[in-house]
Design a protein around this motif. Structure first.
Motif, PDB file in Angstrom:
ATOM      1  N   PRO A 112      13.951   9.213  -3.189  1.00  0.00           N
ATOM      2  CA  PRO A 112      12.755   9.147  -4.041  1.00  0.00           C
ATOM      3  C   PRO A 112      11.752  10.255  -3.733  1.00  0.00           C
ATOM      4  CG  PRO A 112      12.613   7.530  -2.297  1.00  0.00           C
ATOM      5  CD  PRO A 112      13.975   8.150  -2.171  1.00  0.00           C
ATOM      6  N   TYR A 224       9.083  13.046   3.363  1.00  0.00           N
ATOM      7  CA  TYR A 224       8.209  12.103   2.674  1.00  0.00           C
ATOM      8  C   TYR A 224       6.768  12.602   2.706  1.00  0.00           C
ATOM      9  CZ  TYR A 224      12.002   8.665   2.731  1.00  0.00           C
ATOM     10  OH  TYR A 224      13.198   8.007   2.528  1.00  0.00           O
ATOM     11  N   ASN A 228       4.543  12.945  -0.704  1.00  0.00           N
ATOM     12  CA  ASN A 228       3.634  11.845  -0.996  1.00  0.00           C
ATOM     13  C   ASN A 228       2.213  12.009  -0.472  1.00  0.00           C
ATOM     14  OD1 ASN A 228       5.679  10.107  -2.221  1.00  0.00           O
ATOM     15  ND2 ASN A 228       6.505   9.900  -0.163  1.00  0.00           N
ATOM     16  N   GLU A 364       3.056   4.598   6.078  1.00  0.00           N
ATOM     17  CA  GLU A 364       2.321   4.623   4.811  1.00  0.00           C
ATOM     18  C   GLU A 364       1.785   3.248   4.448  1.00  0.00           C
ATOM     19  OE1 GLU A 364       3.240   3.164   1.729  1.00  0.00           O
ATOM     20  OE2 GLU A 364       4.953   2.155   2.631  1.00  0.00           O
ATOM     21  N   TYR A 368       4.319   3.373  -1.038  1.00  0.00           N
ATOM     22  CA  TYR A 368       5.428   2.516  -1.441  1.00  0.00           C
ATOM     23  C   TYR A 368       5.079   1.038  -1.258  1.00  0.00           C
ATOM     24  CZ  TYR A 368       8.126   6.853  -1.132  1.00  0.00           C
ATOM     25  OH  TYR A 368       8.589   8.141  -1.292  1.00  0.00           O
ATOM     26  N   SER A 369       4.362   0.725  -0.192  1.00  0.00           N
ATOM     27  CA  SER A 369       3.985  -0.657   0.086  1.00  0.00           C
ATOM     28  C   SER A 369       2.594  -0.951  -0.454  1.00  0.00           C
ATOM     29  CB  SER A 369       4.024  -0.919   1.596  1.00  0.00           C
ATOM     30  OG  SER A 369       3.078  -0.096   2.260  1.00  0.00           O
ATOM     31  N   ASP A 403      14.532   2.423   6.495  1.00  0.00           N
ATOM     32  CA  ASP A 403      13.363   1.764   5.915  1.00  0.00           C
ATOM     33  C   ASP A 403      13.523   0.264   6.121  1.00  0.00           C
ATOM     34  OD1 ASP A 403      11.250   0.862   4.370  1.00  0.00           O
ATOM     35  OD2 ASP A 403      12.304   1.155   2.481  1.00  0.00           O
ATOM     36  N   VAL A 407      10.792  -0.710   1.302  1.00  0.00           N
ATOM     37  CA  VAL A 407       9.755  -0.432   0.312  1.00  0.00           C
ATOM     38  C   VAL A 407      10.065   0.827  -0.491  1.00  0.00           C
ATOM     39  CG1 VAL A 407       7.951  -1.598   1.616  1.00  0.00           C
ATOM     40  CG2 VAL A 407       8.370   0.842   2.029  1.00  0.00           C
ATOM     41  N   VAL A 408      10.928   1.689   0.033  1.00  0.00           N
ATOM     42  CA  VAL A 408      11.178   2.979  -0.605  1.00  0.00           C
ATOM     43  C   VAL A 408      12.084   2.839  -1.820  1.00  0.00           C
ATOM     44  CG1 VAL A 408      12.147   5.272  -0.270  1.00  0.00           C
ATOM     45  CG2 VAL A 408      10.816   4.211   1.555  1.00  0.00           C
TER      46      VAL A 408
END
Length: 427
Positions: A112, A224, A228, A364, A368-369, A403, A407-408
């Protein structure tokens, strides 16, 4: 978690002053040539690793000798004589140049980040640029640059930070970010005098170590952190001042993150790059203020990146990066918060071969979360750079993502193994 993150940032900052090395903000990977014949007075190399000197009587060649003279162990697998790359329109006396590259890639599974098309050969970057580089050695000069991008990476570098279809934000064909798109990620003028230059327009950020341009990264896939927690582009004005040979300062005003030529916020962009030793460079970059100011989205906060670039030897390069981002909504409630540590180790065999590894810890909240529930994501990447030709680079890699909180959205749940490979042809 916020207190612990801030405490860790303080510890990292204190530790950096004593030991760590920070990355080149230009993000160009300076792969050190394995042949250093000229540095020890053995004569100038004719091509690649071929030494002119017929003997090792001077004692300067410490990598071995044979009847033909000095032999570098990095070349025993074969000569690496790439020569000069072909250029579409090389720099002229007036400073103008033009060129680009074609990047095609394949990823066995979706990640992602940029590589979100699995099991499919894709054209990720068809890139063209024209540039007039400034030369202030004789006084005042003016120049500029424009970049055009088409491919599956196009939607990722458009002016998506603003919630209308201004600038290049609507130049897509295909569903969401899975399709192809176009972008003009840079369009700016630059003027300079002596050690001071000012860039005005739409340009790439100075934040972080990885960049959007395929030619500026060692690895095919991205971190990531880069995708992000860092801006890609800004619109505004940025000044660069070379204090001396070892210190460069940056400072300017930008209209938020990832926007075209419409006001998307008011923020400060700046930093400092310091060469602490011949082998160690530390770069601190920050952006603070309003990142987005739209009808449907708003973000204000602070983001910093600290990068250390250390040459452990002539062939071995170590990069350490840590970023921190905090952003709030219009009502001052938390929108997102991230903290990360990225480490890179790159070994250059010769001009044709280099091998590297990257390990990332990404913490994070709000990416994502959900806000209030932070998650830890880890990624290990091992890869190589192979140049069969001066204009061609092939980058195979294998990547493992973990992960535990799921969440990803990895294809395999809480972990994933991905094979990727791309090829870059420059012109």
């Amino acid at each position: 978690m916020k207190i612990s993150k801030l405490a860790m940032i303080a510890m990292v900052a204190c530790g950096m002053s004593g030991a760590n090395a920070f990355g080149d903000q230009a993000n160009n990977i300076s792969l050190v040539s394995h042949c250093a014949v000229a540095a020890c007075d053995c004569g100038e190399p004719v091509c690649g690793c071929e030494a002119v000197a017929p003997s090792c009587d001077s004692g300067c060649c410490d990598s071995g000798c044979d009847s033909a003279g000095c032999v570098d162990l990095g070349c025993l697998a074969g000569d690496c004589c790439l020569g000069d790359p072909w250029e579409l329109f090389g720099s002229t006396d007036s400073g103008w140049s033009a060129g680009g590259w074609l990047q095609t890639g394949y990823s066995s599974k979706s990640i992602p980040l940029f590589n979100n098309r699995d099991n499919e050969l894709q054209l990720q970057q068809a890139w063209l640029f024209a540039e007039k580089a400034i030369d202030t050695s004789c006084g005042f000069d003016i120049g500029g640059r424009i970049d055009y991008l088409y491919g599956t990476d196009g939607p990722n570098t458009q002016a998506f930070g603003i919630d209308n279809n201004s600038w290049d934000n609507s130049w897509d064909n295909g569903p969401d970010n899975l399709g192809y798109g176009q972008a003009i990620p840079q369009l700016y003028m630059e003027a300079g005098y002596g050690d001071l230059s000012v860039k005005v327009g739409h340009f790439y950020t100075i934040i972080g170590w990885e960049v959007v341009q395929a030619t500026g990264n060692f690895f095919y896939s991205h971190a990531y952190t880069m995708n992000n927690s860092e801006p890609f582009t800004h619109t505004g004005a940025l000044a660069t001042y070379n204090v001396n040979d070892d210190v460069t300062a940056y400072g300017g005003y930008v209209m938020g993150w990832d926007s075209g030529f419409e006001d998307n916020g008011d923020a400060f962009l700046g930093g400092l790059s310091v060469g602490l030793t011949d082998d160690l460079t530390v770069t601190y970059a920050t952006v603070g203020g309003v990142f987005a100011n739209n009808q449907n989205s708003y973000a204000k906060g602070y983001m910093q990146s600290i990068v250390a670039d250390l040459a452990l030897s002539d062939n071995l390069q170590y990069i350490f990066q840590t970023d921190y981002l905090t952003a709030d909504n219009r009502d001052d409630s938390k929108q997102r918060e991230t903290f990360d540590i990225n480490q890179y180790l790159i070994y250059t065999v010769n001009d044709c071969w280099a091998f590297g590894g990257r390990f990332e810890w990404y913490n994070e909240e709000g990416i994502y979360s959900a806000v209030g529930n932070d998650a830890d994501i880890y990624a290990l990447t091992l890869g190589a750079n192979y140049k069969p030709h001066a204009n061609v680079t092939v980058r195979p890699e294998i990547r493992w993502d973990w992960d535990d909180d799921q969440v990803v959205g990895l294809e395999d749940g809480d972990s994933q193994t991905t094979f990727g490979i791309d090829s870059i042809f420059t012109f």
